[in-house]
Design a protein around this motif. Structure first.
Motif, PDB file in Angstrom:
ATOM      1  N   THR A   1      59.218 -21.643  54.261  1.00  5.36           N
ATOM      2  CA  THR A   1      59.348 -20.992  55.570  1.00  5.36           C
ATOM      3  C   THR A   1      57.988 -20.819  56.225  1.00  5.36           C
ATOM      4  O   THR A   1      57.827 -21.066  57.430  1.00  5.36           O
ATOM      5  CB  THR A   1      60.044 -19.630  55.422  1.00  5.36           C
ATOM      6  OG1 THR A   1      61.364 -19.833  54.901  1.00  5.36           O
ATOM      7  CG2 THR A   1      60.142 -18.915  56.765  1.00  5.36           C
TER       8      THR A   1
ATOM      9  N   TYR B   1      56.580 -24.286  57.301  1.00  3.33           N
ATOM     10  CA  TYR B   1      57.269 -24.795  58.490  1.00  3.33           C
ATOM     11  C   TYR B   1      56.791 -24.080  59.751  1.00  3.33           C
ATOM     12  O   TYR B   1      56.497 -24.716  60.771  1.00  3.33           O
ATOM     13  CB  TYR B   1      58.780 -24.619  58.325  1.00  3.33           C
ATOM     14  CG  TYR B   1      59.585 -25.164  59.482  1.00  3.33           C
ATOM     15  CD1 TYR B   1      59.787 -26.530  59.626  1.00  3.33           C
ATOM     16  CD2 TYR B   1      60.140 -24.312  60.439  1.00  3.33           C
ATOM     17  CE1 TYR B   1      60.517 -27.038  60.688  1.00  3.33           C
ATOM     18  CE2 TYR B   1      60.876 -24.802  61.493  1.00  3.33           C
ATOM     19  CZ  TYR B   1      61.064 -26.165  61.620  1.00  3.33           C
ATOM     20  OH  TYR B   1      61.790 -26.664  62.682  1.00  3.33           O
TER      21      TYR B   1
ATOM     22  N   THR C   1      63.447 -28.141  51.671  1.00  2.00           N
ATOM     23  CA  THR C   1      63.792 -27.091  52.635  1.00  2.00           C
ATOM     24  C   THR C   1      63.226 -27.358  54.017  1.00  2.00           C
ATOM     25  O   THR C   1      63.924 -27.213  55.025  1.00  2.00           O
ATOM     26  CB  THR C   1      63.300 -25.724  52.114  1.00  2.00           C
ATOM     27  OG1 THR C   1      63.844 -25.499  50.811  1.00  2.00           O
ATOM     28  CG2 THR C   1      63.734 -24.607  53.044  1.00  2.00           C
TER      29      THR C   1
ATOM     30  N   TYR D   1      65.071 -27.707  57.668  1.00  2.00           N
ATOM     31  CA  TYR D   1      64.700 -26.963  58.875  1.00  2.00           C
ATOM     32  C   TYR D   1      64.431 -27.927  60.030  1.00  2.00           C
ATOM     33  O   TYR D   1      64.841 -27.693  61.175  1.00  2.00           O
ATOM     34  CB  TYR D   1      63.428 -26.131  58.629  1.00  2.00           C
ATOM     35  CG  TYR D   1      63.559 -24.986  57.660  1.00  2.00           C
ATOM     36  CD1 TYR D   1      64.778 -24.441  57.335  1.00  2.00           C
ATOM     37  CD2 TYR D   1      62.417 -24.438  57.068  1.00  2.00           C
ATOM     38  CE1 TYR D   1      64.882 -23.374  56.447  1.00  2.00           C
ATOM     39  CE2 TYR D   1      62.496 -23.375  56.190  1.00  2.00           C
ATOM     40  CZ  TYR D   1      63.734 -22.854  55.874  1.00  2.00           C
ATOM     41  OH  TYR D   1      63.818 -21.803  55.003  1.00  2.00           O
TER      42      TYR D   1
ATOM     43  N   ARG E   1      66.173 -28.414  63.663  1.00  2.00           N
ATOM     44  CA  ARG E   1      65.379 -28.404  64.899  1.00  2.00           C
ATOM     45  C   ARG E   1      65.832 -29.528  65.831  1.00  2.00           C
ATOM     46  O   ARG E   1      65.996 -29.332  67.033  1.00  2.00           O
ATOM     47  CB  ARG E   1      63.895 -28.537  64.544  1.00  2.00           C
ATOM     48  CG  ARG E   1      62.952 -28.438  65.730  1.00  2.00           C
ATOM     49  CD  ARG E   1      61.497 -28.385  65.278  1.00  2.00           C
ATOM     50  NE  ARG E   1      60.639 -28.143  66.426  1.00  2.00           N
ATOM     51  CZ  ARG E   1      60.430 -26.966  66.965  1.00  2.00           C
ATOM     52  NH1 ARG E   1      61.002 -25.900  66.438  1.00  2.00           N
ATOM     53  NH2 ARG E   1      59.657 -26.814  68.014  1.00  2.00           N
TER      54      ARG E   1
ATOM     55  N   VAL F   1      64.564 -19.928  61.301  1.00  2.00           N
ATOM     56  CA  VAL F   1      64.664 -21.226  60.634  1.00  2.00           C
ATOM     57  C   VAL F   1      66.103 -21.694  60.515  1.00  2.00           C
ATOM     58  O   VAL F   1      66.364 -22.897  60.358  1.00  2.00           O
ATOM     59  CB  VAL F   1      63.998 -21.209  59.238  1.00  2.00           C
ATOM     60  CG1 VAL F   1      62.501 -21.019  59.365  1.00  2.00           C
ATOM     61  CG2 VAL F   1      64.619 -20.148  58.336  1.00  2.00           C
TER      62      VAL F   1
ATOM     63  N   GLY G   1      66.137 -23.939  63.142  1.00  2.00           N
ATOM     64  CA  GLY G   1      65.025 -24.873  63.206  1.00  2.00           C
ATOM     65  C   GLY G   1      63.870 -24.374  64.056  1.00  2.00           C
ATOM     66  O   GLY G   1      62.983 -25.152  64.428  1.00  2.00           O
TER      67      GLY G   1
END
Length: 219
Positions: free
Chosen positions: A16, A19, A41, A45, A49, A181, A184
């Protein structure tokens, strides 16, 4: 330049954070992500997006050491690479550590985090023996309880190690990260005025200051 979000321990929020950092830096810089996590992961994400109509960023996945080494050796000097390493020890993750210009290790402030850092420190020391160079990572307190003010034990441990440097920014545990997230987005795209967005902005500013990215624009 290669920035790797790395820790041999899972559940610390590497994906997370990686990203959010990558997407925000991609606004002014040419950014690519490398997804070394077996759960992929950040790739998930990024797909979200795209589905939500936002511009995705390039994400590369490597399963063989040679492929990754070749990529590291050939990456464009104008490209900023953000690597999300897996929460485990592997040859790919060790390559990422040694190839990085800047390492970031997120940790929470639970007591068990010290045990995880001790294990990670042993890996860094092994890599120092292989490379002959000091291997240092920048520790960011992440997923911290919003009401917690005292984490002296963890800070003392971090400051006692030559392999760790404590970052100034603290990222608190808030639902904004999960909500953003899930679509995205970054927390800043979800709500620029939120506390999470302000903390992310501070972290990115600190990273840019430490690696010399201020004023650089390639995108």
């Amino acid at each position: 330049m290669i920035i790797t979000i790395s820790h041999q321990k899972g559940g610390v929020g590497k994906s997370t954070l990686a990203y959010n950092i990558a997407v925000e830096l991609n606004r002014k810089l040419k950014v690519e992500m490398v997804d070394l996590d077996v759960q992929q992961t950040v790739s998930a994400y990024n797909n979200l997006r795209h589905i939500m109509g936002q511009k995705p960023i390039p994400v590369k996945i490597f399963t063989h050491d040679k492929e990754f080494v070749d990529y590291v050796n050939e990456v464009d000097e104008d490209t900023l690479v953000i690597v999300d390493s897996g929460g485990f020890d592997s040859s790919l993750n060790r390559i990422a550590i040694l190839a990085s210009d800047f390492l970031i290790t997120p940790v929470s402030t639970e007591f068990t985090e010290i045990l995880g850092l001790e294990k990670y420190q042993s890996i860094l020391k092994q890599l120092e023996e292989v490379s002959g160079n000091r291997v240092t990572t920048n520790v960011v307190l992440n997923k911290v309880n919003p009401n917690q003010k005292n984490f002296d034990d963890l800070i003392e441990f971090v400051n006692s190690s030559k392999n760790f440097k404590l970052m100034d920014t603290i990222i608190r545990r808030r639902v904004d990260f999960a909500n953003s997230v899930a679509h995205g987005f970054t927390v800043r795209e979800l709500d620029k005025k939120s506390d999470s967005a302000k903390e992310l902005k501070m972290l990115i500013k600190e990273i840019k200051n430490k690696v010399g990215l201020n004023g650089k624009k390639t995108n």
